[in-house]
Write a protein that holds these residues in place. Sequence first.
Motif, PDB file in Angstrom:
ATOM      1  N   MET A  73      -0.308  -4.407  -3.035  1.00 21.24           N
ATOM      2  CA  MET A  73      -0.617  -2.991  -3.189  1.00 21.24           C
ATOM      3  C   MET A  73      -2.071  -2.720  -3.595  1.00 21.24           C
ATOM      4  SD  MET A  73       1.707  -0.135  -5.097  1.00 21.24           S
ATOM      5  CE  MET A  73       1.534   1.610  -4.706  1.00 21.24           C
ATOM      6  N   PRO A  74      -2.649  -3.468  -4.575  1.00 20.85           N
ATOM      7  CA  PRO A  74      -4.056  -3.195  -4.935  1.00 20.85           C
ATOM      8  C   PRO A  74      -5.011  -3.319  -3.750  1.00 20.85           C
ATOM      9  CG  PRO A  74      -3.015  -4.565  -6.603  1.00 20.85           C
ATOM     10  CD  PRO A  74      -2.059  -4.495  -5.459  1.00 20.85           C
ATOM     11  N   MET A  75      -4.833  -4.365  -2.937  1.00 22.12           N
ATOM     12  CA  MET A  75      -5.700  -4.542  -1.778  1.00 22.12           C
ATOM     13  C   MET A  75      -5.470  -3.438  -0.750  1.00 22.12           C
ATOM     14  SD  MET A  75      -8.145  -6.202  -0.472  1.00 22.12           S
ATOM     15  CE  MET A  75      -8.189  -7.624  -1.584  1.00 22.12           C
ATOM     16  N   ALA A  76      -4.215  -3.020  -0.597  1.00 19.83           N
ATOM     17  CA  ALA A  76      -3.903  -1.942   0.343  1.00 19.83           C
ATOM     18  C   ALA A  76      -4.568  -0.632  -0.095  1.00 19.83           C
ATOM     19  CB  ALA A  76      -2.389  -1.759   0.449  1.00 19.83           C
ATOM     20  N   MET A  77      -4.596  -0.398  -1.399  1.00 20.50           N
ATOM     21  CA  MET A  77      -5.252   0.811  -1.912  1.00 20.50           C
ATOM     22  C   MET A  77      -6.750   0.754  -1.680  1.00 20.50           C
ATOM     23  SD  MET A  77      -3.092   1.380  -5.459  1.00 20.50           S
ATOM     24  CE  MET A  77      -3.940   2.901  -5.880  1.00 20.50           C
ATOM     25  N   LEU A  78      -7.348  -0.428  -1.895  1.00 24.99           N
ATOM     26  CA  LEU A  78      -8.788  -0.569  -1.667  1.00 24.99           C
ATOM     27  C   LEU A  78      -9.151  -0.353  -0.201  1.00 24.99           C
ATOM     28  CD1 LEU A  78      -9.583  -3.682  -3.925  1.00 24.99           C
ATOM     29  CD2 LEU A  78     -10.269  -1.307  -4.327  1.00 24.99           C
ATOM     30  N   ARG A  79      -8.248  -0.744   0.682  1.00 21.21           N
ATOM     31  CA  ARG A  79      -8.491  -0.585   2.115  1.00 21.21           C
ATOM     32  C   ARG A  79      -8.065   0.782   2.644  1.00 21.21           C
ATOM     33  NH1 ARG A  79      -6.277  -6.505   4.247  1.00 21.21           N
ATOM     34  NH2 ARG A  79      -8.006  -7.756   3.402  1.00 21.21           N
ATOM     35  N   GLY A  80      -7.479   1.603   1.770  1.00 25.34           N
ATOM     36  CA  GLY A  80      -7.035   2.925   2.196  1.00 25.34           C
ATOM     37  C   GLY A  80      -5.780   2.906   3.041  1.00 25.34           C
ATOM     38  N   ASN A  81      -4.971   1.866   2.904  1.00 27.49           N
ATOM     39  CA  ASN A  81      -3.721   1.766   3.666  1.00 27.49           C
ATOM     40  C   ASN A  81      -2.616   2.500   2.897  1.00 27.49           C
ATOM     41  OD1 ASN A  81      -1.513   1.086   5.199  1.00 27.49           O
ATOM     42  ND2 ASN A  81      -1.935  -1.101   5.279  1.00 27.49           N
ATOM     43  N   TYR A 102       1.230   1.960   3.680  1.00 28.85           N
ATOM     44  CA  TYR A 102       1.865   0.801   3.048  1.00 28.85           C
ATOM     45  C   TYR A 102       2.142   1.076   1.567  1.00 28.85           C
ATOM     46  CZ  TYR A 102       2.590  -4.087   1.632  1.00 28.85           C
ATOM     47  OH  TYR A 102       3.115  -5.251   1.132  1.00 28.85           O
ATOM     48  N   CYS A 103       1.184   1.703   0.889  1.00 31.58           N
ATOM     49  CA  CYS A 103       1.372   2.037  -0.532  1.00 31.58           C
ATOM     50  C   CYS A 103       2.544   3.003  -0.698  1.00 31.58           C
ATOM     51  CB  CYS A 103       0.101   2.655  -1.099  1.00 31.58           C
ATOM     52  SG  CYS A 103      -1.313   1.523  -1.142  1.00 31.58           S
ATOM     53  N   ASN A 104       2.625   3.987   0.189  1.00 34.86           N
ATOM     54  CA  ASN A 104       3.722   4.946   0.137  1.00 34.86           C
ATOM     55  C   ASN A 104       5.074   4.264   0.322  1.00 34.86           C
ATOM     56  OD1 ASN A 104       5.057   7.695   0.466  1.00 34.86           O
ATOM     57  ND2 ASN A 104       5.406   6.836   2.504  1.00 34.86           N
ATOM     58  N   LYS A 105       5.132   3.292   1.221  1.00 37.30           N
ATOM     59  CA  LYS A 105       6.379   2.577   1.458  1.00 37.30           C
ATOM     60  C   LYS A 105       6.809   1.800   0.210  1.00 37.30           C
ATOM     61  CE  LYS A 105       8.488   2.627   4.368  1.00 37.30           C
ATOM     62  NZ  LYS A 105       9.720   3.412   4.626  1.00 37.30           N
ATOM     63  N   LEU A 106       5.868   1.141  -0.459  1.00 37.90           N
ATOM     64  CA  LEU A 106       6.194   0.406  -1.679  1.00 37.90           C
ATOM     65  C   LEU A 106       6.679   1.357  -2.769  1.00 37.90           C
ATOM     66  CD1 LEU A 106       3.271  -2.185  -1.796  1.00 37.90           C
ATOM     67  CD2 LEU A 106       5.675  -2.646  -1.290  1.00 37.90           C
ATOM     68  N   PHE A 107       6.028   2.520  -2.886  1.00 37.31           N
ATOM     69  CA  PHE A 107       6.466   3.504  -3.875  1.00 37.31           C
ATOM     70  C   PHE A 107       7.882   3.989  -3.553  1.00 37.31           C
ATOM     71  CE2 PHE A 107       6.938   7.857  -5.408  1.00 37.31           C
ATOM     72  CZ  PHE A 107       6.643   7.687  -6.748  1.00 37.31           C
ATOM     73  N   GLN A 108       8.147   4.177  -2.259  1.00 40.71           N
ATOM     74  CA  GLN A 108       9.471   4.608  -1.818  1.00 40.71           C
ATOM     75  C   GLN A 108      10.533   3.601  -2.226  1.00 40.71           C
ATOM     76  OE1 GLN A 108      11.212   4.883   2.567  1.00 40.71           O
ATOM     77  NE2 GLN A 108       9.442   6.214   2.299  1.00 40.71           N
ATOM     78  N   TRP A 109      10.220   2.311  -2.127  1.00 38.52           N
ATOM     79  CA  TRP A 109      11.174   1.267  -2.488  1.00 38.52           C
ATOM     80  C   TRP A 109      11.367   1.143  -3.992  1.00 38.52           C
ATOM     81  CZ3 TRP A 109       8.872  -2.683   1.507  1.00 38.52           C
ATOM     82  CH2 TRP A 109       9.390  -2.387   2.774  1.00 38.52           C
ATOM     83  N   MET A 110      10.463   1.734  -4.790  1.00 41.73           N
ATOM     84  CA  MET A 110      10.634   1.736  -6.242  1.00 41.73           C
ATOM     85  C   MET A 110      11.679   2.750  -6.697  1.00 41.73           C
ATOM     86  SD  MET A 110       6.687   1.616  -7.577  1.00 41.73           S
ATOM     87  CE  MET A 110       5.508   0.407  -6.965  1.00 41.73           C
ATOM     88  N   MET A 111      11.983   3.701  -5.840  1.00 38.60           N
ATOM     89  CA  MET A 111      12.872   4.792  -6.215  1.00 38.60           C
ATOM     90  C   MET A 111      14.339   4.376  -6.159  1.00 38.60           C
ATOM     91  SD  MET A 111      10.927   7.809  -4.116  1.00 38.60           S
ATOM     92  CE  MET A 111      12.346   8.890  -4.254  1.00 38.60           C
ATOM     93  N   LEU A 112      15.143   5.022  -6.991  1.00 38.81           N
ATOM     94  CA  LEU A 112      16.579   4.792  -6.980  1.00 38.81           C
ATOM     95  C   LEU A 112      17.197   5.390  -5.719  1.00 38.81           C
ATOM     96  CD1 LEU A 112      17.452   5.717 -10.676  1.00 38.81           C
ATOM     97  CD2 LEU A 112      17.469   3.415  -9.689  1.00 38.81           C
TER      98      LEU A 112
END
Length: 403
Positions: A295-303, A306-316
């Motif tokens: 995720m940190p590298m994805a944020m640095l690259r503006g992806n 991908y970050c949104n998908k990881l956040f989505q998977w954090m949700m119940l």
Amino acid sequence: MEQYFYMGSEWLQKNEYAWTIGEAILFLLFLISVLYLFIFAIFSLRKRKFHYPEAKKRYRFAVLFPAYKEDSVIINSVKSFFGQNYPRELYDIIVISDQMTQATNQALEDLSARVVEISLPNSSKTNALRKAMTYIEDENLQYDVVVIMDADNIVDPDYLDKINDAFYSGCAAVQTHRVAKNRNTSVAVLDAVSEEINNSIFRKGHTRLGFSSALMGSGMAFDYELFKESIFKAGHVGVDKQLEMILLKQNIYIEYLEDVYTYDEKVANKTSFYQQRRRWLATQFTNLFSGIFSMPMAMLRGNWDYCNKLFQWMMLPRVILFGFIVLLALLFTWLDWMMSIKWWGLLLLLCITFSIAVPDYLVDKKLRNAILSLPVLFILMFFNFFRLKGATKEFIHTEHKEN
């Protein structure tokens, strides 16, 4: 009862500061999840302004049906798919027959489907799809697009035409609009509603805001070379989520074709619901833990996709989210009714979100009756959190029956 209420109040007074901070943090976590769902539900109401024009070229399609002990449904599904308006010489149906009878395999070949017979010690959809790709390469067959179906799926006659239009306009990966073909039990009704809520929020709402659509296991189509490269990188369980991660890491956009329908059988009993959700939940957490370090590298690259998908998977899951908010609202009403007001407000916002996301055609007497099953499904989902171990290493089959 009065004695317990007094004891609860006395405990709150002694630990007021810690209690207030803890409750505020807990509320914030639930608020973020509900607001996330609400925002995408609102954007799902926006009308699509762009429609793919009719293609000037027709691509060759490989339509893959992984079928594990699906003798009861596969013949009808394949027969239905052969009703396409698309030129017959430009698509092949390839059924990956895992432990089906020779009578079924022969019936499929009589329909002109290609049958790849497999018998693996570890059955999985990923393995079946890999075998299909190996078969295609060994037979030197030439395709431009791969379509992934489930053994029970039914489609409309213009299905391949519409997918062809999307790929001609530059799409590399698409998810069609999967809807229920059965609502014969309360569990099937709620499963159908859940799927349409996910369609509204995680597919329609996401694409309206410029994010990729979520994949859902069937009714998916991919550029042939892209799929061939990706499927051999995917894990053995939860192939749709694995493919999402592989594609989004590469910044490959996944389109949602909301007017292209894939009719899918919904689970009809609580046992199937429990097993299916156990597999989904385990896959979600496995993908989250394996992808979070990127995720940190994805944020640095503006992806951000991908970050949104990881956040989505954090949700119940939605059932768990709804159930816990109800329980917490009731708990705080008993402990401190002033504190409970915002929890009831949060529950109202979540209900509004779901009402926006559920299409009108599903709001009927069947749904009203099925809502009574929600507490049982919440309990089943809750117990799944304690049975995740091994769920991504074993193949959990969802049985389908002819309706």
